[in-house]
Motif scaffolding. Structure first.
Motif, PDB file in Angstrom:
ATOM      1  N   LYS A   1      22.863 -70.214  66.705  1.00 21.48           N
ATOM      2  CA  LYS A   1      22.747 -71.582  67.198  1.00 21.48           C
ATOM      3  C   LYS A   1      24.096 -72.108  67.687  1.00 21.48           C
ATOM      4  CE  LYS A   1      21.268 -76.179  65.613  1.00 21.48           C
ATOM      5  NZ  LYS A   1      20.773 -76.936  64.455  1.00 21.48           N
ATOM      6  N   GLY A   2      24.108 -72.618  68.924  1.00 22.91           N
ATOM      7  CA  GLY A   2      25.311 -73.220  69.490  1.00 22.91           C
ATOM      8  C   GLY A   2      26.271 -72.257  70.140  1.00 22.91           C
ATOM      9  N   PHE A   3      25.983 -70.942  70.094  1.00 20.51           N
ATOM     10  CA  PHE A   3      26.898 -69.958  70.698  1.00 20.51           C
ATOM     11  C   PHE A   3      26.702 -69.924  72.210  1.00 20.51           C
ATOM     12  CE2 PHE A   3      28.264 -65.875  72.250  1.00 20.51           C
ATOM     13  CZ  PHE A   3      29.455 -65.666  71.582  1.00 20.51           C
ATOM     14  N   THR A   4      27.785 -70.090  72.969  1.00 19.42           N
ATOM     15  CA  THR A   4      27.692 -70.055  74.435  1.00 19.42           C
ATOM     16  C   THR A   4      29.029 -69.660  75.025  1.00 19.42           C
ATOM     17  OG1 THR A   4      27.141 -71.320  76.421  1.00 19.42           O
ATOM     18  CG2 THR A   4      28.223 -72.515  74.647  1.00 19.42           C
ATOM     19  N   THR A   5      29.003 -69.019  76.207  1.00 18.45           N
ATOM     20  CA  THR A   5      30.226 -68.718  76.962  1.00 18.45           C
ATOM     21  C   THR A   5      30.227 -69.464  78.283  1.00 18.45           C
ATOM     22  OG1 THR A   5      29.148 -66.781  77.942  1.00 18.45           O
ATOM     23  CG2 THR A   5      30.428 -66.425  75.939  1.00 18.45           C
ATOM     24  N   THR A   6      29.207 -70.319  78.485  1.00 22.38           N
ATOM     25  CA  THR A   6      29.117 -71.132  79.704  1.00 22.38           C
ATOM     26  C   THR A   6      29.179 -72.596  79.288  1.00 22.38           C
ATOM     27  OG1 THR A   6      26.713 -71.311  79.656  1.00 22.38           O
ATOM     28  CG2 THR A   6      27.644 -69.349  80.697  1.00 22.38           C
ATOM     29  N   ALA A   7      28.804 -73.465  80.207  1.00 28.62           N
ATOM     30  CA  ALA A   7      28.785 -74.899  79.893  1.00 28.62           C
ATOM     31  C   ALA A   7      27.476 -75.305  79.244  1.00 28.62           C
ATOM     32  CB  ALA A   7      29.000 -75.710  81.182  1.00 28.62           C
ATOM     33  N   GLY A   8      26.638 -74.317  78.882  1.00 29.66           N
ATOM     34  CA  GLY A   8      25.338 -74.587  78.282  1.00 29.66           C
ATOM     35  C   GLY A   8      25.447 -75.062  76.847  1.00 29.66           C
ATOM     36  N   SER A   9      24.255 -75.322  76.263  1.00 27.17           N
ATOM     37  CA  SER A   9      24.206 -75.859  74.901  1.00 27.17           C
ATOM     38  C   SER A   9      24.238 -74.788  73.834  1.00 27.17           C
ATOM     39  CB  SER A   9      22.924 -76.685  74.735  1.00 27.17           C
ATOM     40  OG  SER A   9      21.796 -75.849  74.931  1.00 27.17           O
ATOM     41  N   GLY A  10      23.977 -73.529  74.227  1.00 31.26           N
ATOM     42  CA  GLY A  10      23.943 -72.459  73.242  1.00 31.26           C
ATOM     43  C   GLY A  10      22.696 -72.493  72.373  1.00 31.26           C
ATOM     44  N   LEU A  11      21.597 -73.072  72.931  1.00 27.19           N
ATOM     45  CA  LEU A  11      20.365 -73.194  72.155  1.00 27.19           C
ATOM     46  C   LEU A  11      19.255 -72.278  72.646  1.00 27.19           C
ATOM     47  CD1 LEU A  11      20.270 -77.070  71.843  1.00 27.19           C
ATOM     48  CD2 LEU A  11      20.848 -75.441  70.051  1.00 27.19           C
ATOM     49  N   GLY A  12      19.344 -71.821  73.909  1.00 32.65           N
ATOM     50  CA  GLY A  12      18.242 -71.077  74.512  1.00 32.65           C
ATOM     51  C   GLY A  12      17.876 -69.821  73.751  1.00 32.65           C
ATOM     52  N   LEU A  13      18.844 -68.906  73.578  1.00 31.62           N
ATOM     53  CA  LEU A  13      18.549 -67.640  72.910  1.00 31.62           C
ATOM     54  C   LEU A  13      18.290 -67.842  71.414  1.00 31.62           C
ATOM     55  CD1 LEU A  13      21.062 -65.218  74.670  1.00 31.62           C
ATOM     56  CD2 LEU A  13      18.583 -65.320  74.924  1.00 31.62           C
ATOM     57  N   PHE A  14      18.906 -68.875  70.845  1.00 32.06           N
ATOM     58  CA  PHE A  14      18.615 -69.207  69.450  1.00 32.06           C
ATOM     59  C   PHE A  14      17.152 -69.582  69.297  1.00 32.06           C
ATOM     60  CE2 PHE A  14      18.084 -72.769  66.433  1.00 32.06           C
ATOM     61  CZ  PHE A  14      18.303 -72.083  65.252  1.00 32.06           C
ATOM     62  N   HIS A  15      16.660 -70.394  70.237  1.00 31.71           N
ATOM     63  CA  HIS A  15      15.258 -70.818  70.208  1.00 31.71           C
ATOM     64  C   HIS A  15      14.326 -69.622  70.444  1.00 31.71           C
ATOM     65  CE1 HIS A  15      12.064 -73.972  71.536  1.00 31.71           C
ATOM     66  NE2 HIS A  15      11.934 -73.615  70.279  1.00 31.71           N
ATOM     67  N   VAL A  16      14.715 -68.733  71.369  1.00 33.92           N
ATOM     68  CA  VAL A  16      13.916 -67.533  71.637  1.00 33.92           C
ATOM     69  C   VAL A  16      13.797 -66.688  70.370  1.00 33.92           C
ATOM     70  CG1 VAL A  16      13.944 -65.303  72.831  1.00 33.92           C
ATOM     71  CG2 VAL A  16      14.393 -67.400  74.110  1.00 33.92           C
ATOM     72  N   LYS A  17      14.924 -66.458  69.696  1.00 33.43           N
ATOM     73  CA  LYS A  17      14.920 -65.658  68.458  1.00 33.43           C
ATOM     74  C   LYS A  17      14.042 -66.315  67.388  1.00 33.43           C
ATOM     75  CE  LYS A  17      18.176 -63.693  65.055  1.00 33.43           C
ATOM     76  NZ  LYS A  17      17.857 -64.498  63.867  1.00 33.43           N
ATOM     77  N   GLN A  18      14.090 -67.652  67.332  1.00 31.04           N
ATOM     78  CA  GLN A  18      13.313 -68.398  66.346  1.00 31.04           C
ATOM     79  C   GLN A  18      11.808 -68.199  66.573  1.00 31.04           C
ATOM     80  OE1 GLN A  18      13.832 -72.701  66.488  1.00 31.04           O
ATOM     81  NE2 GLN A  18      14.540 -72.681  64.371  1.00 31.04           N
ATOM     82  N   ILE A  19      11.402 -68.297  67.842  1.00 28.36           N
ATOM     83  CA  ILE A  19       9.979 -68.136  68.178  1.00 28.36           C
ATOM     84  C   ILE A  19       9.524 -66.714  67.874  1.00 28.36           C
ATOM     85  CG2 ILE A  19       8.324 -68.085  70.094  1.00 28.36           C
ATOM     86  CD1 ILE A  19       9.949 -70.347  71.382  1.00 28.36           C
ATOM     87  N   LEU A  20      10.354 -65.714  68.247  1.00 28.01           N
ATOM     88  CA  LEU A  20       9.970 -64.322  68.038  1.00 28.01           C
ATOM     89  C   LEU A  20       9.829 -63.990  66.563  1.00 28.01           C
ATOM     90  CD1 LEU A  20      12.147 -62.602  70.768  1.00 28.01           C
ATOM     91  CD2 LEU A  20       9.658 -62.697  70.697  1.00 28.01           C
ATOM     92  N   GLU A  21      10.690 -64.541  65.742  1.00 28.25           N
ATOM     93  CA  GLU A  21      10.579 -64.284  64.301  1.00 28.25           C
ATOM     94  C   GLU A  21       9.272 -64.852  63.746  1.00 28.25           C
ATOM     95  OE1 GLU A  21      14.179 -65.926  62.779  1.00 28.25           O
ATOM     96  OE2 GLU A  21      15.359 -64.084  63.136  1.00 28.25           O
TER      97      GLU A  21
END
Length: 768
Positions: A724-744
């Motif tokens: 959660k919150g990890f990003t290397t761009t100007a993004g929020s760092g929530l996208g892949l965190f949310h994807v992982k959450q749904i997949l689990e």
């Protein structure tokens, strides 16, 4: 009247058994080194000079009779005929004989290895001195070109010059053989010398130290390389392995012994039994013994395989300065010396990669393994091809050798690695067993050992009681299977104390189980009562009531998703605005298409609004049970035109008819796809590919790959991108965190393919 005739031998035979048979410079050097080993040498020096290679050994050497009756006797092998050490019983050889051990077998025994010199250069000067009192230094001078002048000339008529020397120019030479090869047939730049050194590292079995054959500090057989022209460059190299000058040594396997998963399978000297031991990163897992029923002719053979996970591969490169795949795979040694081409990079002599292609994610290939097969062949049932780079001759014994490699060694290693280690993505990056130290994984390991112990032909010699001591874990989380497997193992090993512990734990487990069942029953009754009361109440201010209990991370994820859709709408509107501002004509059809795309994205936002406000909650969050592959394929098809105008091409491939029935929320699958596409677009991708692979009836794999900039090189731990919150761009760092959450929540997982050179590839696995 009958008469006796004889064959005539053309001088052209030299080419046939020389450079045309030995077609590789390295193989030629290996053959000469093996001859030195067979001559009881303790040290071999390979010296590079201008247009010259000199090979010096300190072995037993030869006298005049040896030169005439052995070395110059074409295709005659004193080793094969049992005449090699004849004469060592006399007092003249006593001092040297006392320093050596009698050989049971030899590295070479075909009688043609000496013609490797012809492969390397046109001229040979052989200097040799027997390790005996009052011996003389003999010299032969050979110009191999003399044999090529006239093919009609008989071989025996080509003269070889002989001299007896008073002294030699090489200081410290007391006995042994010197080969001065000049007018070289090929160049030897630094890179080629280093490649030779790296190949010589693997010429003699490097695993012997760990099998207890060699004693630390004992000088057995040393190979040295000397090249004056490379001394200056060597000074700049930090890694000893990348220096031309110095001893040839293999030092990586001690590290591998401690930090890899390995399996050792051994057929004993009588050929009666096969013993197999599995060790995981220094921790013994099990050891078994069984009768050798299928291959009674085979004996004194060892198989030793190392599985390299990601951590081990990184460690390998740090120590060796080369990727493990470039080092080689499964080598084969016969009587201590390597048989080519087994283990060479891009060689698949054992068919590992051909087999892996059938089940890519369930089998191990050459990229995953390093190891060796070691044959002690006193009966000479395994024979190398004459060319020395064609491996072993295919005989029934060879096929039995390969069969045991697969059935008793490799498949057992795969059973452990694939069914246990590969199920835990994080374990691939660990050098210890911390990720496996949980009840579920230990249960699986116990099941594996129990299945082995079930066989009437297998004796369970040992297993790791400390690591697998599940009885001390939380009994409330155990299953009846655990106690069944422990009972089998205790019976197989005649462990009475373990049997008593199991009986005691079983009774305690039954008390836990009954108490748990009672608690569950009471909780269900209480839940039903509360739900009935809630149903009777009015649903006033539903949003405020629900948000207090809703997972806050889920709400944040929704806002992130709305941002993605709004950004897409913004792109379409800006394009229209620029055309209007610049006075460009807009066709009705073009305007209709753009508005349709905007409506499409806006409907997604409205769906989230309804979902977040709890209006029509049941319809929006309704679970559906259908083919997950078909749903994703249709969704991608519906949105591909939207992304094509943005310069992003979408493709769907693989098992499109997999029919993987799964219960899911459609809106959550849309969120997963949209997040991947948004990230790909941000990282400059031109193409995104969805690849489906149905691993089994209960497991589906989805690979999402793009050709963008890929993972930022500054990220040390790739797994962090799902935090959660990890990003290397100007993004929020929530996208892949949310994807992982749904997949689990879908009983799934997500990981990265770290070996992809360009772009990025996500690997999703979903189970029923």
């Amino acid at each position: 009247m009958a008469e006796n005739l004889q064959f005539k031998v053309s001088s052209a035979l030299k080419n046939i058994i020389g450079r045309e048979l030995i077609t590789d410079d390295f193989i030629a050097v290996f053959e000469l080194v093996k001859n030195a080993f067979d001559a009881y040498a303790k040290e071999v020096r390979i010296i590079f000079r201008e247009d010259k290679i000199i090979i010096i050994d300190d072995g037993k050497g030869m006298d005049y009779d040896d030169l005439i009756n052995k070395w110059l006797f074409l295709a005659y092998s004193a080793k094969r005929e049992g005449e090699e050490d004849k004469g060592f019983e006399s007092n003249g050889f006593k001092n040297y004989r006392d320093k050596i051990e009698t050989k049971k077998f030899y590295a070479g025994a075909k009688g043609i290895g000496r013609f490797s010199c012809d492969r390397l250069g046109d001229e040979l000067k052989l200097i040799t001195k027997r390790a005996a009192s009052n011996s003389r230094t003999e010299q032969l001078t050979i110009n191999w070109k003399d044999f090529e002048v006239d093919a009609k000339e008989e071989f025996i008529n080509i003269h070889v010059k002989h001299e007896t020397l008073e002294s030699v120019e090489y200081s410290g030479f007391k006995h042994g053989t010197i080969l001065e090869i000049s007018k070289l047939n090929s160049d030897w730049p630094r890179e080629k010398k280093l490649e030779l050194k790296h190949s010589l590292e693997k010429l003699i079995n490097p695993f012997d130290l760990f099998d207890g054959k060699l004693h630390p500090g004992e000088k057995t057989f040393t190979i040295l390389i000397e090249s004056e022209n490379d001394l200056e460059q060597d000074q700049l190299e930090k890694l000893e392995r990348n220096k031309v000058n110095g001893p040839v040594q293999n030092f990586i396997f001690e590290t591998l012994n401690l930090k890899t998963t390995q399996i050792r399978t051994e057929i004993n000297e009588s050929g009666e039994y096969i013993t197999t031991e599995l060790i995981d990163r220094g921790i013994p897992i099990y050891k078994i013994k069984e009768k050798n029923k299928t291959s009674p002719r085979l004996s004194n053979i060892k198989y030793h395989l190392f599985y390299l996970n990601r951590a081990a591969k990184i460690n390998f490169k740090k120590v060796m300065g080369v990727d493990s795949v470039s080092f080689g795979s499964v080598f084969l040694y016969r009587n201590g010396f390597r048989v080519y081409p087994f283990g060479e990079e891009k060689e698949d002599s054992l068919g590992l990669d051909r087999r892996k292609q059938q089940k890519v994610f369930q089998l191990l290939g050459t990229r995953d393994l390093i190891g060796r097969i070691e044959i002690i062949d006193e009966s000479n049932i395994f024979k190398e091809t004459s060319s020395r780079d064609g491996g072993l001759i295919r005989t029934p014994s060879y096929y039995q050798l390969v069969d045991i490699f697969y059935e008793k060694c490799l498949k057992r290693l795969e059973k452990y690695v694939v069914s246990i280690q590969w199920q835990l993505e994080e374990d691939k990056w660990r050098e210890d067993l911390s990720v496996l130290n949980n009840l579920d994984t230990k249960t699986k390991i116990l099941r594996l050992i129990s299945n082995l112990a079930d066989s009437k032909d297998i004796v369970l010699l040992d297993y790791n009681k400390n690591f697998l001591n599940i009885i001390e874990e939380k009994l409330s989380e155990a299953t009846p299977e655990v106690f069944e497997n422990l009972t089998k193992i205790a019976a197989k090993t005649n462990d009475n104390s373990l049997t008593q512990e199991i009986n005691k734990a079983t009774k305690e487990y039954e008390r836990f189980r009954k108490a748990a069942e009672r608690t569950i029953r009471e909780e269900k009754e209480e839940k039903a009562r509360v739900e009935e009361e809630l149903e009777e109440k009015k649903s006033e201010n539903i949003f405020l009531k629900s948000i207090a209990t809703r997972d806050f991370d889920q709400m944040i994820g929704m806002l992130h998703q709305v941002g993605i859709y709004a950004e897409t709408i913004d792109i379409h509107l800006n394009r229209l605005f620029k055309k209007v501002k610049n006075g460009l004509h807009i066709e009705a059809q073009e305007l209709s298409d753009v508005l349709q795309k905007i409506i499409f994205e806006n409907n997604k936002i409205l769906s989230f609004a309804r979902f977040a406000s709890k209006a029509d909650y049941k319809r929006e969050e309704q679970l559906t049970k259908e083919d997950l592959v078909s749903f994703i394929r249709e969704y991608v098809k519906n949105i591909e035109e939207n992304y094509r105008v943005l310069g992003l091409c979408l493709e769907v491939k693989g098992d499109l008819n997999a029919n993987f029935i799964k219960q899911f929320k459609p809106i959550e699958i849309m969120i997963i796809v949209d997040n991947f596409l948004s990230n790909s677009k941000k990282h400059g991708a031109r193409k995104v590919e969805f690849l489906f692979h149905k691993i089994s009836s209960k497991e589906l794999e989805i690979r999402v790959k793009d050709d963008g900039k890929g993972l930022d090189k500054t990220i040390e731990k790739p797994i962090e991108i799902f935090e959660k919150g990890f990003t290397t761009t100007a993004g929020s760092g929530l996208g892949l965190f949310h994807v992982k959450q749904i997949l689990e929540e879908l009983n799934g997982s997500i990981s990265l393919n770290p070996e992809l050179e360009k772009g990025i590839e996500f690997i999703i696995r979903i189970s029923q």
